[in-house]
Structures are given as structure tokens and as C-alpha cells.
Design a protein around this motif. Structure first.
Motif, PDB file in Angstrom:
ATOM      1  N   GLY A  25      16.106  -2.724  -4.524  1.00  0.00           N
ATOM      2  CA  GLY A  25      15.371  -3.826  -4.172  1.00  0.00           C
ATOM      3  C   GLY A  25      13.908  -3.948  -3.691  1.00  0.00           C
ATOM      4  N   VAL A  26      13.384  -2.562  -3.869  1.00  0.00           N
ATOM      5  CA  VAL A  26      11.901  -2.452  -3.805  1.00  0.00           C
ATOM      6  C   VAL A  26      11.130  -2.553  -5.279  1.00  0.00           C
ATOM      7  CG1 VAL A  26      10.005  -0.816  -3.029  1.00  0.00           C
ATOM      8  CG2 VAL A  26      12.232  -1.050  -1.758  1.00  0.00           C
ATOM      9  N   ILE A  27      10.079  -3.285  -5.385  1.00  0.00           N
ATOM     10  CA  ILE A  27       9.498  -3.488  -6.288  1.00  0.00           C
ATOM     11  C   ILE A  27       8.036  -2.617  -6.418  1.00  0.00           C
ATOM     12  CG2 ILE A  27       8.345  -5.214  -8.055  1.00  0.00           C
ATOM     13  CD1 ILE A  27      10.331  -7.298  -6.712  1.00  0.00           C
ATOM     14  N   SER A  28       7.732  -1.719  -7.403  1.00  0.00           N
ATOM     15  CA  SER A  28       6.418  -1.392  -7.339  1.00  0.00           C
ATOM     16  C   SER A  28       5.678  -1.556  -8.618  1.00  0.00           C
ATOM     17  CB  SER A  28       6.778   0.205  -6.874  1.00  0.00           C
ATOM     18  OG  SER A  28       7.287   1.038  -7.925  1.00  0.00           O
ATOM     19  N   ALA A  29       4.385  -1.367  -8.458  1.00  0.00           N
ATOM     20  CA  ALA A  29       3.442  -1.668  -9.641  1.00  0.00           C
ATOM     21  C   ALA A  29       2.319  -0.559  -9.595  1.00  0.00           C
ATOM     22  CB  ALA A  29       2.998  -3.046  -9.693  1.00  0.00           C
ATOM     23  N   TYR A  46      -4.640   0.791  -9.195  1.00  0.00           N
ATOM     24  CA  TYR A  46      -3.865   0.038  -7.685  1.00  0.00           C
ATOM     25  C   TYR A  46      -2.387   0.536  -7.741  1.00  0.00           C
ATOM     26  CZ  TYR A  46      -2.512  -3.886 -10.692  1.00  0.00           C
ATOM     27  OH  TYR A  46      -2.022  -4.741 -11.801  1.00  0.00           O
ATOM     28  N   HIS A  47      -1.934   0.313  -6.486  1.00  0.00           N
ATOM     29  CA  HIS A  47      -0.414   0.302  -6.396  1.00  0.00           C
ATOM     30  C   HIS A  47      -0.006  -0.708  -5.527  1.00  0.00           C
ATOM     31  CE1 HIS A  47       3.486   2.270  -5.234  1.00  0.00           C
ATOM     32  NE2 HIS A  47       3.069   2.001  -3.954  1.00  0.00           N
ATOM     33  N   LEU A  48       1.016  -1.073  -5.660  1.00  0.00           N
ATOM     34  CA  LEU A  48       1.538  -2.450  -5.119  1.00  0.00           C
ATOM     35  C   LEU A  48       3.208  -2.079  -4.514  1.00  0.00           C
ATOM     36  CD1 LEU A  48       0.434  -5.447  -6.997  1.00  0.00           C
ATOM     37  CD2 LEU A  48      -0.072  -5.004  -4.560  1.00  0.00           C
ATOM     38  N   GLU A  49       3.349  -2.094  -3.333  1.00  0.00           N
ATOM     39  CA  GLU A  49       4.871  -2.406  -2.877  1.00  0.00           C
ATOM     40  C   GLU A  49       5.242  -3.487  -2.528  1.00  0.00           C
ATOM     41  OE1 GLU A  49       5.667   0.562  -0.254  1.00  0.00           O
ATOM     42  OE2 GLU A  49       4.419   2.340  -1.450  1.00  0.00           O
ATOM     43  N   VAL A  59      -0.747  -2.389  -0.502  1.00  0.00           N
ATOM     44  CA  VAL A  59      -1.733  -2.474  -1.606  1.00  0.00           C
ATOM     45  C   VAL A  59      -2.559  -1.444  -1.300  1.00  0.00           C
ATOM     46  CG1 VAL A  59      -3.049  -4.379  -0.674  1.00  0.00           C
ATOM     47  CG2 VAL A  59      -2.965  -3.818  -2.989  1.00  0.00           C
ATOM     48  N   ALA A  60      -2.799  -0.791  -2.365  1.00  0.00           N
ATOM     49  CA  ALA A  60      -4.034   0.218  -2.375  1.00  0.00           C
ATOM     50  C   ALA A  60      -4.666   0.209  -3.699  1.00  0.00           C
ATOM     51  CB  ALA A  60      -3.364   1.850  -2.485  1.00  0.00           C
ATOM     52  N   VAL A  68      -9.296   0.945  -0.733  1.00  0.00           N
ATOM     53  CA  VAL A  68      -8.805   0.209   0.125  1.00  0.00           C
ATOM     54  C   VAL A  68      -7.272   0.467   0.438  1.00  0.00           C
ATOM     55  CG1 VAL A  68      -8.359  -2.489   0.598  1.00  0.00           C
ATOM     56  CG2 VAL A  68     -10.594  -1.599  -0.056  1.00  0.00           C
ATOM     57  N   ASP A  69      -6.659   0.480   1.419  1.00  0.00           N
ATOM     58  CA  ASP A  69      -5.274   0.464   1.814  1.00  0.00           C
ATOM     59  C   ASP A  69      -5.017  -0.708   2.694  1.00  0.00           C
ATOM     60  OD1 ASP A  69      -4.014   2.778   0.375  1.00  0.00           O
ATOM     61  OD2 ASP A  69      -5.609   3.982   1.551  1.00  0.00           O
ATOM     62  N   LEU A  70      -4.252  -1.275   2.504  1.00  0.00           N
ATOM     63  CA  LEU A  70      -3.613  -2.558   3.338  1.00  0.00           C
ATOM     64  C   LEU A  70      -2.167  -2.372   3.368  1.00  0.00           C
ATOM     65  CD1 LEU A  70      -5.950  -5.286   1.853  1.00  0.00           C
ATOM     66  CD2 LEU A  70      -6.337  -4.004   3.789  1.00  0.00           C
TER      67      LEU A  70
END
Length: 180
Positions: A25-29, A46-49, A59-60, A68-70
Motif C-alpha cells: 500500500g505504500v507507493i514510492s518514487a 528526489y524521493h517521494l513516499e 518528499v526529499a 529539502v526534506d518535507l
């Protein structure tokens, strides 16, 4: 499920290679964008969860200017990498990273607009180079047949994006085209 996507930049030489992964159920890019403008080469990663509804959890973004890490809490609160609350980002659900067409997929998937429907949203816009972070207003309209009108409401910029059955951008006119 794992999927590899590639885009070519159309304005200046550049490519993006992204690995989209879904598990439990976790989507990562995870992506690397390489290219250059005015004789300068650039690299952005970049990395998105995302949760199963395609809402951003984390998001990083990293480029030559830093990182930037949010983090987006389940209640919609945004925090920076140090855990500091970012009230300016209240009401933002999606992110838009300037160097990639992939982040247009997030609201397309999340909103699930029927043909003819549109929605105005607030997103966290991350500009690279510079890693400037700010909220912006956007509108998406489902034109049907795998086409969405994207509008950046503050600037008046608009484009009709072509997407596949999964909402992933195939063509962003004048800027990006997916490659095999």
C-alpha cells in the motif's frame, strides 16, 4: 510492483529516470533528473513516499544547492526535516517539483476527476535550481481521452498533458516526452 519510467526534456538536453514501486500500500518514487541549460550541467534527485490514495507522506529533493526534506502528517500538517511545522504549506496536499513531469501524476491520481470535471488545488512547489519551496494554486481539468489541462493559476501558464491509463504523463507539450 516495480515500474521504470523515462522522460526526455524537449527544451534543453536532459533526461529523467524514475523507479515507481508499490508495496504493502505504500507507493514510492525514486528519480534522477540530469540535464543542462546555458552550458551548465545539472543533476536533481528526489524521493517521494505516497499513501495508497496518492497523497504525499514525504518528499526529499537534492540538487547542487542542497537538500529539502518535507514530511506531511496524516492531519495535513507539513514539517521540514528538523520537524519544524511549516504553516505556509497548510492546505497543500500534493507537491510539484519543477524539473519533472511525474509530480503532475499525483493530483491526477488523487483527484480521480471524471471527464469534464476540474479542481483547484494548492500544492507545495519546489523550484530547482535553488530549492525554493512555496505554496501555489493549480487547476486540473480532465478533458477525456487521457488528456488533462494543467493550469498554474498565479502565472497563467497552461498545458494539455497526455497521460496513460495509470495517469502517468506521456507528453507535456514543449517540455517533456516519455521515452521507451
Amino acid at each position: 510492483m516495480k515500474r521504470l519510467l523515462r522522460w526526455a526534456a524537449l527544451v534543453s538536453p536532459g533526461t529523467e529516470e524514475l523507479v515507481l514501486h508499490t508495496e504493502d500500500g505504500v507507493i514510492s518514487a525514486d528519480s534522477v533528473v540530469e540535464g543542462g541549460r546555458a552550458g551548465e550541467s545539472a543533476r536533481v534527485s528526489y524521493h517521494l513516499e505516497l499513501d495508497p490514495a496518492w497523497q504525499v507522506r514525504r518528499v526529499a529533493v537534492q540538487d547542487r544547492d542542497g537538500r529539502v526534506d518535507l514530511l506531511r502528517e496524516p492531519d495535513g500538517t507539513w514539517r521540514d526535516g528538523d520537524g519544524v511545522t511549516l504553516p505556509a504549506l497548510a492546505g497543500c496536499t500534493d507537491v510539484d517539483i519543477s524539473v519533472t513531469p511525474f509530480t503532475n501524476t499525483l493530483p491526477i491520481r488523487r483527484l480521480q476527476l471524471a471527464a469534464g470535471e476540474s479542481a483547484e488545488i494548492r500544492v507545495v512547489y519546489i523550484q530547482s535550481p535553488g530549492l525554493n519551496v512555496r505554496p501555489v494554486r493549480q487547476r486540473y481539468t480532465n478533458l477525456g481521452d487521457g488528456r488533462y489541462r494543467y493550469e498554474a493559476l498565479e502565472t497563467g501558464f497552461a498545458a494539455v498533458l497526455t497521460v496513460d491509463a495509470d495517469g502517468l504523463v506521456i507528453e507535456y507539450p514543449g517540455l517533456f516526452r516519455r521515452t521507451p
